[in-house]
Write an enzyme that holds these catalytic residues in place. Structure first.
Site: not given
Ligand SMILES: CC(=O)SCCNC(=O)CCNC(=O)[C@H](O)C(C)(C)COP(=O)(O)OP(=O)(O)OC[C@H]1O[C@@H](n2cnc3c(N)ncnc32)[C@H](O)[C@@H]1OP(=O)(O)O
Ligand SMILES: N[C@@H](CCO)C(=O)O
Length: 309
Positions: A142, A235, A237
């Protein structure tokens, strides 16, 4: 695992053409076996869930796998306990003198940011360069795949008007690829992203081959042999309930989010979602591990650019 057949048995060439791994006796006699070391550079926020998901897939082959959990050196993760990170993860800077048979670079929910605004972008670029000398095969997933294909080839990611969200049918575009051995002609794959890579921009890069693609959500699995890499933008996984967790999270926070398509029976979010991708997920990661096993040098010191091909 390969099958050993006499080179002049008709099945040898028939199966070879179909992408089945076939060896003759002379090659079988010189096969050495050792455990494979696979790194997981985990950029996802819910790191334990992601560890479970990838460990389940790469742990389901007959081969012994040593899993190394790796984190970005300076990034302090907010969503996973510091004690967990301390106990199980090593920063990239401590790992970089080592060699890996395989490396998975995960997604991250930061796709809305330009790559340069990611706080660990410089170190991630260092990781990409390091894979060329220290990793036999890299799997970018991703956002991790988007970042890597962008770094090596300049292919841009584009924001979507609406999140690509749900289970989408993908076509098997390379049935003889060793990575797609045993795949059906079309495959259902979970998709969850606000960005896309575009087929014409991937196709324009010499040497890249799209192995799985969808008319609706674009290229999915791209092979980059020159960098010994695969990029997957979706995804496989994900657990049965991961899209549901994301949907519930966004719906509860009041975000305008559509029900993930082709996931709940009747697209009804009160129903239990169905996992219809698990078998292909195991196939793909099993095929990747098998391909690594067949091609990685027995002597780990030789892993690197010289082992290309
Ligand atoms: C497109 C893809 O790759 S899909 C894969 C992503 N999917 C997922 O993450 C699904 C699960 N995630 C979630 O449900 C949400 O992200 C949550 C609930 C865990 C947190 O959401 P939010 O509170 O909106 O965001 P949050 O401020 O925690 O930032 C999310 C992550 O991005 C990181 N981040 C944000 N801004 C930056 C930046 N500028 N540079 C690097 N990392 C960053 C944060 O540090 C955090 O990662 P960490 O947990 O390793 O610290
Ligand atoms: N798979 C992610 C998309 C956001 O980058 C989520 O819904 O958390």
């Amino acid at each position: 695992m390969p099958i050993t057949l006499p080179e002049n048995l008709p099945a040898y060439s028939v199966l070879s053409r179909e992408g089945v791994m076939v060896m003759d006796d002379s090659r079988a006699a010189i096969q050495d076996i050792r455990p494979l070391t696979i790194g997981l550079l985990n950029l996802m926020p819910k790191k334990i869930q992601t560890e479970n998901q990838f460990a389940r897939l790469i742990g389901a082959t007959p081969l012994q796998i040593n899993l190394k959990l790796i984190r970005m050196t300076e990034h302090l993760t907010k969503n996973t306990a510091a004690e967990h990170m301390e106990e199980f993860y090593r920063p990239f800077q401590d790992v970089k003198d080592e060699k890996l048979d395989g490396l998975i670079i995960t997604g991250a929910p930061i796709e809305h940011l330009p790559f340069e605004e990611v706080t660990y972008w410089d170190e991630l670029c260092e990781v990409f360069e390091w894979t060329q000398t220290n990793v036999h095969s890299t799997f970018g997933v991703c956002w991790g795949g988007m970042a890597m294909i962008n770094y090596f080839h300049g292919v841009p990611k584009h924001m979507l008007d609406a999140k690509a969200f749900g289970c989408f049918r993908h076509r098997n575009l390379a049935p003889a690829s060793p990575y797609l051995r045993g795949f059906s002609d079309d495959v259902l794959i979970p998709v969850s992203r606000w960005t896309e890579m575009r087929a014409p921009e991937v196709d324009a890069v010499p040497g890249l081959t799209t192995l799985l693609g969808s008319n609706e959500v674009g290229p999915c699995l791209v092979e980059d042999p020159a960098h010994r890499a695969l990029y997957i933008f979706n995804h496989f996984e994900y657990d049965s309930g991961t899209l549901k967790e994301e949907y519930d999270r966004d719906a509860q926070s009041g975000k305008p989010i559509k029900v993930p398509v082709n996931y709940y029976p009747g697209d009804d979010p009160t129903q239990q979602p169905m996992n219809r991708w698990r078998s292909h997920a195991h196939l793909l990661y099993g095929n990747w591990i098998n391909e690594i096993y067949q091609t990685t040098p027995y002597d780990t010191a030789k892993i690197g650019a010289s082992s290309a091909g």
